[in-house]
Design an enzyme around this catalytic site. Structure first.
Site, PDB file in Angstrom:
ATOM      1  N   ALA A 125       0.820  -1.213   0.000  1.00 25.22           N
ATOM      2  CA  ALA A 125       0.000   0.000   0.000  1.00 25.22           C
ATOM      3  C   ALA A 125       0.853   1.262   0.000  1.00 25.22           C
ATOM      4  O   ALA A 125       0.438   2.301  -0.526  1.00 25.22           O
ATOM      5  CB  ALA A 125      -0.931  -0.008   1.212  1.00 25.22           C
ATOM      6  N   PHE A 126       2.033   1.177   0.581  1.00 24.96           N
ATOM      7  CA  PHE A 126       2.930   2.333   0.615  1.00 24.96           C
ATOM      8  C   PHE A 126       3.265   2.821  -0.801  1.00 24.96           C
ATOM      9  O   PHE A 126       3.507   4.008  -1.021  1.00 24.96           O
ATOM     10  CB  PHE A 126       4.222   1.952   1.358  1.00 24.96           C
ATOM     11  N   HIS A 160       4.478  -0.086  12.279  1.00 27.21           N
ATOM     12  CA  HIS A 160       4.589  -0.109  10.816  1.00 27.21           C
ATOM     13  C   HIS A 160       3.242   0.212  10.155  1.00 27.21           C
ATOM     14  O   HIS A 160       3.162   0.988   9.201  1.00 27.21           O
ATOM     15  CB  HIS A 160       5.081  -1.497  10.387  1.00 27.21           C
ATOM     16  N   ARG A 176     -14.746  -7.237   4.779  1.00 28.55           N
ATOM     17  CA  ARG A 176     -14.869  -6.037   3.927  1.00 28.55           C
ATOM     18  C   ARG A 176     -14.410  -6.275   2.494  1.00 28.55           C
ATOM     19  O   ARG A 176     -14.290  -5.333   1.714  1.00 28.55           O
ATOM     20  CB  ARG A 176     -14.070  -4.893   4.566  1.00 28.55           C
ATOM     21  N   ALA A 216       2.156  -6.037  15.233  1.00 25.36           N
ATOM     22  CA  ALA A 216       2.615  -5.758  16.595  1.00 25.36           C
ATOM     23  C   ALA A 216       3.445  -4.480  16.674  1.00 25.36           C
ATOM     24  O   ALA A 216       3.782  -4.034  17.763  1.00 25.36           O
ATOM     25  CB  ALA A 216       3.423  -6.945  17.096  1.00 25.36           C
ATOM     26  N   THR A 217       3.780  -3.899  15.526  1.00 22.93           N
ATOM     27  CA  THR A 217       4.646  -2.708  15.529  1.00 22.93           C
ATOM     28  C   THR A 217       3.912  -1.520  14.906  1.00 22.93           C
ATOM     29  O   THR A 217       2.870  -1.694  14.278  1.00 22.93           O
ATOM     30  CB  THR A 217       5.914  -2.984  14.692  1.00 22.93           C
ATOM     31  N   VAL A 257      -4.158  -3.120   4.596  1.00 28.35           N
ATOM     32  CA  VAL A 257      -3.133  -3.024   5.636  1.00 28.35           C
ATOM     33  C   VAL A 257      -3.747  -3.560   6.926  1.00 28.35           C
ATOM     34  O   VAL A 257      -4.804  -3.105   7.362  1.00 28.35           O
ATOM     35  CB  VAL A 257      -2.653  -1.563   5.826  1.00 28.35           C
ATOM     36  N   ILE A 258      -3.061  -4.559   7.492  1.00 31.56           N
ATOM     37  CA  ILE A 258      -3.592  -5.203   8.697  1.00 31.56           C
ATOM     38  C   ILE A 258      -2.665  -4.909   9.867  1.00 31.56           C
ATOM     39  O   ILE A 258      -1.431  -5.046   9.747  1.00 31.56           O
ATOM     40  CB  ILE A 258      -3.761  -6.725   8.482  1.00 31.56           C
ATOM     41  N   PHE A 295      -9.605   6.117  -2.463  1.00 30.55           N
ATOM     42  CA  PHE A 295      -8.879   5.448  -1.372  1.00 30.55           C
ATOM     43  C   PHE A 295      -9.619   4.156  -1.009  1.00 30.55           C
ATOM     44  O   PHE A 295     -10.464   4.141  -0.114  1.00 30.55           O
ATOM     45  CB  PHE A 295      -8.796   6.399  -0.172  1.00 30.55           C
TER      46      PHE A 295
HETATM   47  N1  INI Z   1       1.774  -3.288   2.964  1.00 32.22           N
HETATM   48  C1  INI Z   1       0.467  -3.514   2.822  1.00 32.22           C
HETATM   49  O1  INI Z   1      -0.106  -3.224   1.752  1.00 32.22           O
HETATM   50  N2  INI Z   1      -0.249  -4.062   3.846  1.00 32.22           N
HETATM   51  C2  INI Z   1       0.323  -4.391   5.032  1.00 32.22           C
HETATM   52  O2  INI Z   1      -0.382  -4.909   5.928  1.00 32.22           O
HETATM   53  C3  INI Z   1       1.708  -4.157   5.203  1.00 32.22           C
HETATM   54  N3  INI Z   1       2.359  -4.507   6.441  1.00 32.22           N
HETATM   55  O3  INI Z   1       1.686  -4.953   7.379  1.00 32.22           O
HETATM   56  O4  INI Z   1       3.554  -4.392   6.594  1.00 32.22           O
HETATM   57  C4  INI Z   1       2.437  -3.598   4.120  1.00 32.22           C
HETATM   58  N4  INI Z   1       3.755  -3.359   4.208  1.00 32.22           N
HETATM   59  C5  INI Z   1       4.584  -3.148   3.051  1.00 32.22           C
HETATM   60  C6  INI Z   1       4.633  -1.685   2.593  1.00 32.22           C
HETATM   61  O5  INI Z   1       3.409  -1.289   2.021  1.00 32.22           O
HETATM   62  C7  INI Z   1       5.721  -1.484   1.545  1.00 32.22           C
HETATM   63  O6  INI Z   1       5.459  -2.278   0.427  1.00 32.22           O
HETATM   64  C8  INI Z   1       7.124  -1.833   2.070  1.00 32.22           C
HETATM   65  O7  INI Z   1       7.380  -1.150   3.281  1.00 32.22           O
HETATM   66  C9  INI Z   1       8.199  -1.418   1.023  1.00 32.22           C
HETATM   67  O8  INI Z   1       8.182  -0.016   0.780  1.00 32.22           O
END
Ligand code: INI
Length: 158
Positions: free
Chosen positions: A57-58, A89, A128, A86-87, A82-83, A114
């Site tokens: 998602a980033f 992130h 969902r 524990a951190t 995005v779930i 979005f």
């Molecule tokens: N990306 C997601 O789309 N969903 C998640 O739950 C997730 N978690 O949990 O880490 C996640 N991480 C990866 C992030 O989007 C990037 O792809 C990565 O950080 C590289 O830039």
């Protein structure tokens, strides 16, 4: 009496881009199915839907921005899941995805939706993405249809 401006829920020759993230692909592929089903059942031709997959998602905003810059699309539907872990992130990924998607929309004067699930559990994500709480991909796509038509109405009549 006041005038009400609203967007119809039907399209014809519009082109839509979907940007989908592979992280939690099991869920996101259901969101993509929901979005495609929504678009084609509201008049969009399958040939006019392009789907780009990004790692997570980033990364949604950058590819949405590149697609917006082509000026080929009437709307972009960003889909991800995005779930909570524990951190912290989770918070960074959600907030950057939301901020970035909103920025592309405003920078390019384009509906950029979005459709990113941000859930505490996998079960909530399942609910969902086609189970008892609907399909967020469908919802994001129908919002795109409405926003395209509302934007056109404003451009053409005001
Ligand atoms: N990306 C997601 O789309 N969903 C998640 O739950 C997730 N978690 O949990 O880490 C996640 N991480 C990866 C992030 O989007 C990037 O792809 C990565 O950080 C590289 O830039």
């Amino acid at each position: 009496m006041s005038n009400t401006l609203s967007g119809e829920l039907f399209l014809q020759d519009e082109k839509i881009a979907i940007v989908a993230s592979r992280f939690n692909e099991l869920i996101v592929s259901k969101l993509v199915d929901g979005a495609e089903y929504c678009l084609t059942s509201h008049g969009v031709k399958s040939d006019n839907i392009d789907t780009a997959w990004v790692p997570g998602a980033f990364e949604l905003p950058l590819i949405a921005q590149k697609l917006a810059a082509t000026k080929k699309y009437d709307a972009i539907v960003c889909l991800g899941c995005v779930i909570q872990g524990a951190t912290p992130h989770f918070d960074y990924v959600c907030s950057e995805a939301a901020k970035g998607i909103s920025k592309v929309s405003l920078d390019y004067n384009l509906p950029v939706m979005f459709g990113v699930l941000t859930t505490n559990t996998l079960e909530q994500a399942f609910e969902r993405s086609g189970a008892k709480a609907g399909n967020k991909g469908y919802e994001a796509a129908i919002s795109a249809v409405e926003m395209i038509n509302l934007g056109k109405k404003i451009d053409n009549t005001l």
